[in-house]
Structure formats: C-alpha cells, structure tokens
Design an enzyme around this catalytic site. Structure first.
Site, PDB file in Angstrom:
ATOM      1  N   HIS A  65       0.828  -1.204   0.000  1.00  0.00           N
ATOM      2  CA  HIS A  65       0.000   0.000   0.000  1.00  0.00           C
ATOM      3  C   HIS A  65       0.865   1.258   0.000  1.00  0.00           C
ATOM      4  O   HIS A  65       0.580   2.228  -0.706  1.00  0.00           O
ATOM      5  CB  HIS A  65      -0.900   0.010   1.241  1.00  0.00           C
ATOM      6  CG  HIS A  65      -1.902  -1.100   1.259  1.00  0.00           C
ATOM      7  ND1 HIS A  65      -3.253  -0.881   1.128  1.00  0.00           N
ATOM      8  CD2 HIS A  65      -1.749  -2.442   1.386  1.00  0.00           C
ATOM      9  CE1 HIS A  65      -3.903  -2.038   1.182  1.00  0.00           C
ATOM     10  NE2 HIS A  65      -3.002  -3.005   1.346  1.00  0.00           N
ATOM     11  N   ASP A  85      -6.149   5.557   2.216  1.00  0.00           N
ATOM     12  CA  ASP A  85      -6.024   4.171   1.814  1.00  0.00           C
ATOM     13  C   ASP A  85      -7.354   3.460   2.055  1.00  0.00           C
ATOM     14  O   ASP A  85      -8.138   3.836   2.931  1.00  0.00           O
ATOM     15  CB  ASP A  85      -4.922   3.488   2.631  1.00  0.00           C
ATOM     16  CG  ASP A  85      -4.688   2.046   2.210  1.00  0.00           C
ATOM     17  OD1 ASP A  85      -3.829   1.825   1.341  1.00  0.00           O
ATOM     18  OD2 ASP A  85      -5.379   1.146   2.736  1.00  0.00           O
ATOM     19  N   ALA A 138      14.378  -9.099  -3.220  1.00  0.00           N
ATOM     20  CA  ALA A 138      15.053  -8.905  -4.504  1.00  0.00           C
ATOM     21  C   ALA A 138      14.531  -7.633  -5.167  1.00  0.00           C
ATOM     22  O   ALA A 138      13.375  -7.262  -4.966  1.00  0.00           O
ATOM     23  CB  ALA A 138      14.812 -10.099  -5.415  1.00  0.00           C
ATOM     24  N   GLN A 149      12.753  -6.380  -7.601  1.00  0.00           N
ATOM     25  CA  GLN A 149      11.857  -7.018  -8.568  1.00  0.00           C
ATOM     26  C   GLN A 149      11.775  -6.272  -9.888  1.00  0.00           C
ATOM     27  O   GLN A 149      11.774  -6.888 -10.962  1.00  0.00           O
ATOM     28  CB  GLN A 149      10.461  -7.150  -7.947  1.00  0.00           C
ATOM     29  CG  GLN A 149       9.455  -7.829  -8.862  1.00  0.00           C
ATOM     30  CD  GLN A 149       8.200  -8.246  -8.120  1.00  0.00           C
ATOM     31  OE1 GLN A 149       8.264  -9.109  -7.259  1.00  0.00           O
ATOM     32  NE2 GLN A 149       7.072  -7.638  -8.441  1.00  0.00           N
ATOM     33  N   HIS A 157       3.092 -14.685  -6.593  1.00  0.00           N
ATOM     34  CA  HIS A 157       2.025 -14.862  -5.611  1.00  0.00           C
ATOM     35  C   HIS A 157       0.756 -14.137  -6.031  1.00  0.00           C
ATOM     36  O   HIS A 157      -0.256 -14.213  -5.347  1.00  0.00           O
ATOM     37  CB  HIS A 157       2.491 -14.359  -4.249  1.00  0.00           C
ATOM     38  CG  HIS A 157       2.765 -12.883  -4.175  1.00  0.00           C
ATOM     39  ND1 HIS A 157       3.321 -12.176  -5.212  1.00  0.00           N
ATOM     40  CD2 HIS A 157       2.548 -11.978  -3.196  1.00  0.00           C
ATOM     41  CE1 HIS A 157       3.441 -10.905  -4.864  1.00  0.00           C
ATOM     42  NE2 HIS A 157       2.967 -10.756  -3.646  1.00  0.00           N
ATOM     43  N   SER A 183       2.683  -6.603  -8.004  1.00  0.00           N
ATOM     44  CA  SER A 183       3.556  -7.465  -8.798  1.00  0.00           C
ATOM     45  C   SER A 183       2.932  -7.764 -10.158  1.00  0.00           C
ATOM     46  O   SER A 183       3.640  -7.848 -11.171  1.00  0.00           O
ATOM     47  CB  SER A 183       3.828  -8.777  -8.055  1.00  0.00           C
ATOM     48  OG  SER A 183       4.565  -8.543  -6.876  1.00  0.00           O
ATOM     49  N   GLU A 227      -6.210 -11.130  -1.207  1.00  0.00           N
ATOM     50  CA  GLU A 227      -7.064 -11.273  -2.381  1.00  0.00           C
ATOM     51  C   GLU A 227      -6.371 -11.987  -3.527  1.00  0.00           C
ATOM     52  O   GLU A 227      -6.868 -12.020  -4.657  1.00  0.00           O
ATOM     53  CB  GLU A 227      -7.553  -9.880  -2.836  1.00  0.00           C
ATOM     54  CG  GLU A 227      -6.659  -9.130  -3.801  1.00  0.00           C
ATOM     55  CD  GLU A 227      -5.389  -8.529  -3.209  1.00  0.00           C
ATOM     56  OE1 GLU A 227      -4.715  -7.767  -3.914  1.00  0.00           O
ATOM     57  OE2 GLU A 227      -5.087  -8.818  -2.037  1.00  0.00           O
TER      58      GLU A 227
END
Length: 392
Positions: free
Chosen positions: A17, A124, A260, A262, A277, A282, A301
C-alpha cells in the site's frame, strides 16, 4: 493567480500500500505544479520492510519539495489480538496524531501568504474510517484503492449480498458455490475467495470498510482501463520454510534469496517468465515489462487475482490458482506437488504461446495509458481538476 492545493495522503503501513501511494503522489505533483502532497506515514510493528523504506524516503534529497513526509510514532505490537482488533486499535490510537498533524498544516497555510490550501484527504482503502476526519476540516475525502478493479467489484458485491439479501460470505467457507460477480467475466467459485473474509470477523470488517467507500467523493483504483476493461465498465455501470536438502539440490540451477529488486529483474532481457504470488502490484509490474506470469497465490485477495489473470484476462498460467497459505479450521497446509509446478512453468516458458503474445500487447497498452491523452493520464487530470475545484 492560480490557487495552490494541498492533499493529505494517509497510506496503510504495509509495503504493497505504501509504495503505491508514494508513487501516486510523485505522479500527481509531476502533472500539476500547483499541487503539494503531505503523506502521513505510520511505521509498522508487523512488516520489517516498512521501516527501511520509510527511512529512505526521509533521507532522499532528490524528492520534490512539494512532497512531504510526516512520520507518526510506531504503535506497539499486539500479536495476541485478532486482525479486526489490530485494525481498530491502529486507527483509534493514530487518529489524534493525524488530526494534530493536519491542524499544523492548516495553521501554517493560514499564516504564510501564497501557501497551498488544504483541498482533500486521499485515504487508503483500509483507512476509510477516517472519513470523519476530513469532514472535521471541511474538505472531501478520496479513496486510493490499491487492489484491482475486479476486487473492488467483488467487495461491493459481498457488501450488497449481506445488506440486501442478509447473506454472509463467510457461510461459504467449505463450499464450491459459484458466484456471478459483475466485475468478473467468469463465475467465481468460493474456493478462490480470500481466507480472511471466509471468517465472520473478516467479512464484517470488509463490509464496514466497503460501506464507507460510498461516502467518498471519488475512488482512484490502482489499475488501467485497458487491462481491466470488463471490471471498470461493470463499476461504471453499477455505480516460508524450505524442504530439507532443497538448497543443495538447487545450488547450480537456481538461487534462493530474501528480498530482490523485482523491477530491475523483470526489466532484464533474460527473464522469460515469473512465478508470482499474484499480488496486484507485482501483477502490474509484470504486465508493464511484458513478462508472463505463473500464478501461485498465498493470502489476501491473491486467489481472486490469480483467477482473474488466468480465466478472465488470459495473461497467466496456473501453478495452483486456489492455493492458500493460511489454514482454515483444522485443515493442514497444502503441499503443491512437483508435477503441478513443472507443468505450470513449462506452459509459462512456451516461446510463442498466446499468453506471451497477450502480455506483450498489454504491456504496450499499459505504457500508452500513461502517455499524454492516454486513459490513465486523462483520468489523473480529471482527478486533479476535481481537487482544484475544491478550492473554489
């Protein structure tokens, strides 16, 4: 003279978030020189990655002066409390500190000529109980929704199911019942629903949060319309341990590491696919770099994200779409068999697969969305215009 607006962002203290909120703030100030943003940041007692990230923000001298960070004291950890209790306690204990911080912002604005005026809160999705704080300062609140548009549609569906038909989604914990959710193309089985909402306290908390969405002046979703055209249209029309010997066996064919970089990895030309995941950030990063995904969800989720990616969007292959890390009841944690993993990775790495082509096409669309007159670019400008209108 053009008026200057100040937005107060209140991101949830979790990496997924927090990073998204900071990047959104950077994007907004880059699009309009009359907007300033203050982020009220809570250090997390539960996520060890948050503190170093927050420290890097305050130490970064290259960040524009129109973005400021106010670091609120870290709450004490209460590992024996339930998720709902932790949620309530965090909001209850941080609310006075947030009010004090915003009061100081308003007082400074009133005392310094040509200072930005408070124009709204950007909360948020988990901080929607703070909508009354925006009311106290006489400004509107907006919600920054970090998951997908499809999941927002799911939340609205679950809340309507409860409030209008007196059906609690947690009743379907051990069921294969399929739901026709407007934001998903295909019927969704209960086995793909997040573990948290299959518990009564979790579904109650989710419904309380969702009801408050309807009180916001607007909702910004962390997506782009070309990726989730069906879900977006539906919303518009609706209103850790490794097996023994694992490291030795994989020593020359793989690498086991902790955190890492990413984005740098996904951007590398040698990357042909990613086993993910299925977290939404991601997912967006993989689409941006045109890297196909093999879905292996864990919690939150992510099972629904995996379902959407494989079944609705056809941008991913499956390792196991309905895998979940958490135990439900007395069930043992599931072990995914090696042949399932191998099958998923072989499909992922097919050179000329339809999925690889679709991901490349969606990558191009994601970049066009942020170009001038692109879908996301235009939507952000509409939000900025709305914020500036608050000063009228």
């Amino acid at each position: 003279m053009m008026k200057k607006a100040e937005l107060v962002f209140v991101p949830w203290p979790g990496m997924g978030h927090l990073v998204s909120a900071v990047e959104l703030a950077k994007l907004l100030v880059s699009l309009n020189s009359h907007i300033s943003i203050t982020l009220l940041i809570i250090k997390s007692p539960y996520d060890p990655k948050v503190d170093p990230y927050v420290d890097s923000l305050t130490a970064n001298t290259t960040t524009t002066s129109r973005i400021k960070f106010i670091i609120l004291p870290k709450p004490e950890a209460a590992n024996d409390a339930s998720g709902a209790d932790l949620f309530s306690k965090l909001i209850e204990t941080r609310r006075p500190l947030m009010k004090e911080a915003v009061t100081n912002i308003v007082q400074l604005s009133n005392s310094v000529p040509d200072s930005p005026r408070l124009a709204g809160f950007v909360l948020d999705m988990f901080f929607t109980p703070l909508t009354d704080l925006a009311d106290e300062f006489g400004v509107p609140n907006y919600v920054f929704y970090t998951p997908s548009a499809a999941f927002l549609g799911f939340q609205l569906y679950v809340q309507a199911l409860h409030d209008e038909q007196n059906v609690n989604i947690s009743e379907f914990k051990d069921s294969d019942t399929e739901f026709t959710i407007p934001s998903f193309v295909n019927p969704v089985s209960a086995k793909f629903l997040p573990s948290g909402i299959l518990k009564p306290e979790g579904s109650t908390l989710l419904n309380d949060i969702t009801r408050r969405f309807r009180k916001a002046k607007g909702i910004m979703i962390n997506t782009f319309s070309e990726l989730e055209s069906h879900a977006v249209n539906s919303l518009v029309s609706d209103g850790r341990g490794l097996p023994e010997g694992f490291l030795d066996r994989t020593n020359k064919i793989g690498k086991i590491i902790g955190w890492a970089p990413q984005i740098a990895i996904l951007d590398h030309s040698a990357i042909g696919g990613v086993v993910s995941h299925s977290g939404w950030n991601s997912t967006l990063e993989s689409v941006w770099f045109g890297v196909p995904i093999a879905t292996w969800p864990l919690y939150a989720e992510q099972q629904l994200n995996a379902f959407q990616l494989v079944m609705d969007l056809e941008l991913a292959v499956e390792v196991k779409m309905n895998y979940r890390k958490e135990k439900l009841g007395n069930d043992e944690v599931e072990i995914v068999r090696a042949e399932n993993i191998e099958r998923g990775i072989r499909r992922l790495m097919e050179k000329d697969s339809n999925i690889r082509k679709r991901v490349k096409e969606m990558s191009e669309k994601s970049r066009k969305a942020l170009m001038k007159c692109g879908s996301s670019h235009s939507t952000l400008y509409r939000f900025i215009n709305d914020v500036m209108d608050n000063l009228s």
